[in-house]
Design a protein around this motif. Structure first.
Motif, mmCIF file in Angstrom:
data_model
loop_
_atom_site.group_PDB
_atom_site.id
_atom_site.type_symbol
_atom_site.label_atom_id
_atom_site.label_comp_id
_atom_site.label_asym_id
_atom_site.label_seq_id
_atom_site.Cartn_x
_atom_site.Cartn_y
_atom_site.Cartn_z
ATOM 1 N N GLU A 1 0.829 -1.201 0.000
ATOM 2 C CA GLU A 1 0.000 0.000 0.000
ATOM 3 C C GLU A 1 0.869 1.258 0.000
ATOM 4 O O GLU A 1 2.084 1.210 0.161
ATOM 5 N N ARG B 1 -3.822 3.715 0.382
ATOM 6 C CA ARG B 1 -4.276 3.469 -0.985
ATOM 7 C C ARG B 1 -3.132 2.957 -1.854
ATOM 8 O O ARG B 1 -1.975 3.353 -1.691
ATOM 9 N N LYS C 1 -9.292 1.247 -1.438
ATOM 10 C CA LYS C 1 -7.884 1.030 -1.108
ATOM 11 C C LYS C 1 -7.063 0.727 -2.357
ATOM 12 O O LYS C 1 -5.868 1.021 -2.398
#
Length: 273
Positions: A28, A179, A148
């Protein structure tokens, strides 16, 4: 966040594998650039991650959930902007209302911000828009869905030059710590200032998987005169102004911006690993 483990995949009716024992892990808080020649499986990889395709062997997991199962908890955290799409003959407000049950973190504030950045009115009828306007509206919705994971396939195709600049600005402003954005593109100069990690794919294997920081630590990208070519040069291309070069970065040499076209050509020619 995304774990692709030893997958194999080929399309029905085709003998050639798109992926054969292919593995990849993505984390991420990254904007990934997925680059590759035509037919190397970039779009297929996005569809496998989204669960729209299922590997013949191996696994694709998003947050430890198998993508092929397409569980609601996973799908509400994934938005795919495909290269080609259709917009229904309804207003933007009506379309957003249809999407709201599927994306619980949808942000009207972010949608309005994106529309304003793209210089679009808030009241729109989707089927009355040009192709470029439709793409800007759809990308605004994708960002406002606040998922996400955001997958974009050739997002800048059909955009004019000012819109490409607006696209980079909007994506950067909507990025958050939890994200992950994956942008598959051939238009490398449209996104090279936006990316922080580069993936270069060839037939069934990853040629390069490196952060922009790692690349700029190791290499510089410059314009040099014919008299300034030395053995640090990894790859060079002639231009009207001189030679565009990718060279090994020497101690004390300042960092430069990445030239994705030079990097891509150097990697695909086997000059960089």
């Amino acid at each position: 966040m995304i774990k692709i483990q030893d997958i194999s995949y080929r399309y029905p009716g085709q003998k050639q594998q798109v992926f054969d024992h292919f593995s990849l892990e993505l984390t991420e808080n990254r904007i990934y650039g997925l680059l590759g020649k035509n037919g190397t499986g970039k779009s297929t990889l996005l569809y496998l991650i989204a669960g729209l395709l299922s590997p013949k062997a191996g696994s694709v997991c998003c947050d430890n959930v198998a993508a092929k199962e397409r569980q609601a908890e996973m799908l509400q955290e994934i938005f795919l902007v495909s290269e080609e799409f259709e917009m229904p003959a309804i207003t933007l407000d009506a379309y957003v209302k249809l999407l709201l049950p599927f994306y619980p973190r949808f942000s009207h504030e972010m949608l309005n911000h994106c529309l304003e950045a793209f210089e679009l009115p808030k009241q729109l009828r989707l089927n009355a828009l040009s192709m470029g306007q439709k793409k800007k509206v759809y990308m605004s919705i994708a960002l406002a869905a606040n998922t996400k994971l955001l997958l974009m396939d050739e997002p800048t195709n059909g955009l004019d030059i000012p819109s490409k600049s607006q696209f980079r600005k909007v994506v950067a402003e909507c990025m958050s710590d939890d994200r992950t954005i994956i942008i598959s593109t051939h238009q490398v100069h449209d996104v090279e200032q936006l990316l922080d990690h580069i993936l270069i794919l060839s037939e069934r294997e990853m040629l390069l998987n490196a952060s922009v920081g790692d690349i700029t630590d190791r290499y510089v990208f410059e314009l040099r005169t014919p008299g300034n070519l030395d053995d640090t040069i990894v790859y060079a291309e002639p231009s009207l102004q001189g030679n565009l070069v990718m060279a090994r970065r020497e101690e004390g040499q300042p960092e430069t911006l990445v030239n994705l076209e030079l990097l891509f050509n150097a990697v695909t020619k086997g000059l960089v690993k």
